[in-house]
Write a protein that holds these residues in place. Structure first.
Motif, PDB file in Angstrom:
ATOM      1  N   GLY A  70       9.029   5.706  -2.752  1.00  9.33           N
ATOM      2  CA  GLY A  70       9.373   6.458  -3.962  1.00  9.33           C
ATOM      3  C   GLY A  70       9.451   7.951  -3.693  1.00  9.33           C
ATOM      4  N   ALA A  71       8.539   8.463  -2.843  1.00 10.09           N
ATOM      5  CA  ALA A  71       8.565   9.885  -2.492  1.00 10.09           C
ATOM      6  C   ALA A  71       9.846  10.234  -1.741  1.00 10.09           C
ATOM      7  CB  ALA A  71       7.344  10.234  -1.651  1.00 10.09           C
ATOM      8  N   VAL A  72      10.281   9.344  -0.840  1.00 10.67           N
ATOM      9  CA  VAL A  72      11.530   9.565  -0.103  1.00 10.67           C
ATOM     10  C   VAL A  72      12.708   9.665  -1.067  1.00 10.67           C
ATOM     11  CG1 VAL A  72      13.169   8.524   1.523  1.00 10.67           C
ATOM     12  CG2 VAL A  72      10.715   8.476   2.022  1.00 10.67           C
TER      13      VAL A  72
ATOM     14  N   PRO B  46       2.604   2.823 -11.961  1.00  9.50           N
ATOM     15  CA  PRO B  46       3.902   2.147 -11.821  1.00  9.50           C
ATOM     16  C   PRO B  46       4.819   2.353 -13.022  1.00  9.50           C
ATOM     17  CG  PRO B  46       2.150   0.700 -11.063  1.00  9.50           C
ATOM     18  CD  PRO B  46       1.482   1.876 -11.717  1.00  9.50           C
ATOM     19  N   ARG B  47       4.263   2.262 -14.237  1.00  9.54           N
ATOM     20  CA  ARG B  47       5.103   2.433 -15.433  1.00  9.54           C
ATOM     21  C   ARG B  47       5.631   3.863 -15.527  1.00  9.54           C
ATOM     22  NH1 ARG B  47       1.080  -1.072 -17.657  1.00  9.54           N
ATOM     23  NH2 ARG B  47       1.974  -3.007 -18.472  1.00  9.54           N
TER      24      ARG B  47
ATOM     25  N   ALA C  76      17.947   3.521  -6.334  1.00  2.00           N
ATOM     26  CA  ALA C  76      17.146   2.794  -5.342  1.00  2.00           C
ATOM     27  C   ALA C  76      15.658   3.026  -5.570  1.00  2.00           C
ATOM     28  CB  ALA C  76      17.548   3.228  -3.934  1.00  2.00           C
ATOM     29  N   GLY C  77      15.280   4.268  -5.879  1.00  2.00           N
ATOM     30  CA  GLY C  77      13.883   4.557  -6.180  1.00  2.00           C
ATOM     31  C   GLY C  77      13.396   3.800  -7.398  1.00  2.00           C
TER      32      GLY C  77
ATOM     33  N   LEU D 131      10.256  -0.750  -9.757  1.00  2.00           N
ATOM     34  CA  LEU D 131      10.198  -1.877 -10.688  1.00  2.00           C
ATOM     35  C   LEU D 131       9.505  -3.088 -10.081  1.00  2.00           C
ATOM     36  CD1 LEU D 131      13.723  -1.695 -12.386  1.00  2.00           C
ATOM     37  CD2 LEU D 131      11.506  -1.107 -13.388  1.00  2.00           C
ATOM     38  N   THR D 132       9.536  -3.212  -8.753  1.00  2.00           N
ATOM     39  CA  THR D 132       8.845  -4.336  -8.116  1.00  2.00           C
ATOM     40  C   THR D 132       7.341  -4.251  -8.306  1.00  2.00           C
ATOM     41  OG1 THR D 132       8.670  -3.200  -5.976  1.00  2.00           O
ATOM     42  CG2 THR D 132      10.651  -4.519  -6.367  1.00  2.00           C
TER      43      THR D 132
END
Length: 499
Positions: free
Chosen positions: A284-286, A342-343, A459-460, A465-466
């Motif tokens: 996510g940081a990427v 996550p949310r 993509a992030g 969402l996973t």
């Protein structure tokens, strides 16, 4: 050492912030503020630097890339060094080096010396960033207190970045040297305060020596990766030089993984990446920083080159996003306590995708309030949610002696993501560059780059969402031992607890 006890019915202990605790956080926030300020200030000053020092465009880009090279290449080493040698010591020494390099950068009269000073600044930031983050995560206990501290910390980063854009526009009007010199006195003040306020941290005693091969391979692979990505648009992505360089990176990374698996005291304990939450935070940081850096780069070109806006006008156009982050990020800690990271990360990425998609409506005569401002506000809200949440998710559940390592890994993901996707966006725009550079043709060449930026944010979002599949409630955690010890001597401990 603390022992977590699962007590669903026990209330969480009340925690009081002491002046010393606020002072500690303020010092760490100052260093993060400077890192972000330095990144954003130099961009607007580049044309003036090139004119004054007679530098070509290819040389000018190394003033930016030199900082990224030192920062992104040495973060893993910086994080592990903080764990092994002591976080306070590493932070303060690196902050002193940062101040000296800032002073040097404002006084030099040579392009190579300016690039060297930028590299040293990036190198020092590679040690202050993970050391500072790990001081927070080891000083503030996991839970609401740490979440609040991290939201304030990341707010300072966003504020520094936004203020850097505006300050650079103002200072460059007088002299580009002021943009290089400004961080020096702030760093020296933070250093003086840090010597008095930062808690002392013990070195890791029970380690089986130093992972010298891992440090060499990890640092070499990150330096070569960042260098290759920065150089690829000029040399050509399919050129023999670029392909061989990427092959060398793959070989170095493979050797690094093999060494880390066998090392008794690894630079990175690969087991931390077995956690899905940790992997999602890193990826996510990427995606987060990679998409934003690409967006800022293209938007700056669009505003200055096509719309003819001044550097200050452009900086003010970005200001609403930064202002929104500065105002709202301090509240994110409480929201994380209620909804979980996550949310919040998923919601932030959704806002970011919407902001980037709306920006595709731009033309050669945009109405700022109707076309640009909505995107800036959506992106600002996204940054306020995503950045602090990623920091919280990456550091939660990690033992104190590995906080520096994880902090270095997260910052590496941020910097490498920014370097990679900025290079990709640049390559896409260059490939779409028109033979006849009319304004409409140039704008059309920018659109594929904005689509790449949007795709990276999508993509992030999908990666995040996973992490929403696991909806099991988390049990309450009560720290049994440390709360009693903290109440004994309030001034000796950074955190005081009361019943």
């Amino acid at each position: 050492m603390t022992s977590p006890l699962t007590l669903p019915t026990a209330p969480a202990p009340a925690v009081r912030w002491t002046p010393r605790l606020w002072g500690t956080l303020l010092v760490l926030c100052a260093a993060m503020f400077l890192d972000a300020l330095d990144v954003s200030m130099v961009g607007v000053a580049l044309p003036s630097i090139g004119t004054d020092l007679h530098l070509s465009t290819s040389t000018l880009q190394w003033i930016v890339s030199g900082y990224i090279l030192g920062y992104g290449g040495l973060l893993l080493l910086g994080g592990r060094t903080a764990d092994l040698l002591g976080r306070r010591q590493v932070f303060l020494v690196a902050l002193g080096v940062f101040a000296l390099a800032s002073l040097l950068g404002g006084l030099v009269d040579s392009g190579p010396l300016l690039i060297a000073s930028r590299f040293v600044k990036g190198l020092s930031a590679a040690f202050t960033a993970p050391a500072g983050l790990s001081i927070i995560t080891t000083t503030f206990p996991e839970g609401p207190l740490r979440n609040r501290a991290l939201s304030i910390y990341t707010t300072c980063a966003a504020t520094g970045f936004s203020m850097g854009l505006v300050l650079s526009g103002l200072l460059t009007e007088a002299s580009w040297r002021l943009t290089m010199l400004l961080p020096a006195p702030i760093a020296l003040l933070a250093l003086a305060a840090g010597l008095r306020l930062l808690p002392r941290s013990a070195r890791e005693e029970n380690h089986a020596g130093y992972d010298v091969p891992g440090a060499v391979l990890g640092t070499a692979s990150m330096l070569l990766l960042v260098f290759t990505v920065v150089q690829a648009p000029g040399a050509g992505w399919a050129s023999a030089r670029t392909l061989l360089s990427f092959l060398a990176v793959a070989v170095l990374l493979t050797a690094f993984v093999l060494v880390e698996r066998r090392s008794p005291s690894p630079l990175i304990r690969l087991g931390v990446l077995r956690s899905g939450s940790q992997v999602r935070a890193q990826l996510g940081a990427v995606a987060f920083f990679g998409s934003y850096v690409g967006f800022q780069f293209l938007t700056t070109l669009y505003m200055q080159s096509l719309l003819g806006w001044s550097a200050l006008h452009t900086a003010l156009a970005f200001l609403p996003a930064g202002a929104l982050v500065a105002v709202s990020s301090t509240k994110v800690g409480a929201i994380v306590d209620r909804f979980g990271t996550p949310r919040l990360i998923a919601a932030g990425f959704a806002l970011m995708v919407a902001g980037y998609a709306l920006f595709l409506r731009i033309d050669l005569d945009p109405v700022y309030a109707a076309v640009i401002l909505p995107s800036m506000l959506l992106i600002g809200a996204a940054c306020a949610l995503v950045f602090p949440s990623l920091n919280i998710q990456a550091t939660n559940g990690v033992e104190d002696h590995e906080q520096g390592m994880v902090s270095g890994l997260l910052n590496t993901s941020v910097q490498v993501g920014g370097a990679i996707f900025l290079a990709v966006v640049t390559a896409v725009v260059t490939a779409a560059a028109p033979a006849h550079a009319t304004a409409h043709a140039v704008l059309d060449s920018y659109r594929p780059g904005f689509m790449v930026v949007t795709g990276v944010a999508v993509a992030g979002l999908l990666i995040t969402l996973t992490g929403l599949r696991d909806r099991r409630p988390r049990p309450s955690v009560v720290v049994a031992k440390s709360t009693v010890e903290a109440a004994v001597a309030e001034e000796a401990q950074p955190v005081a607890v009361r019943d």
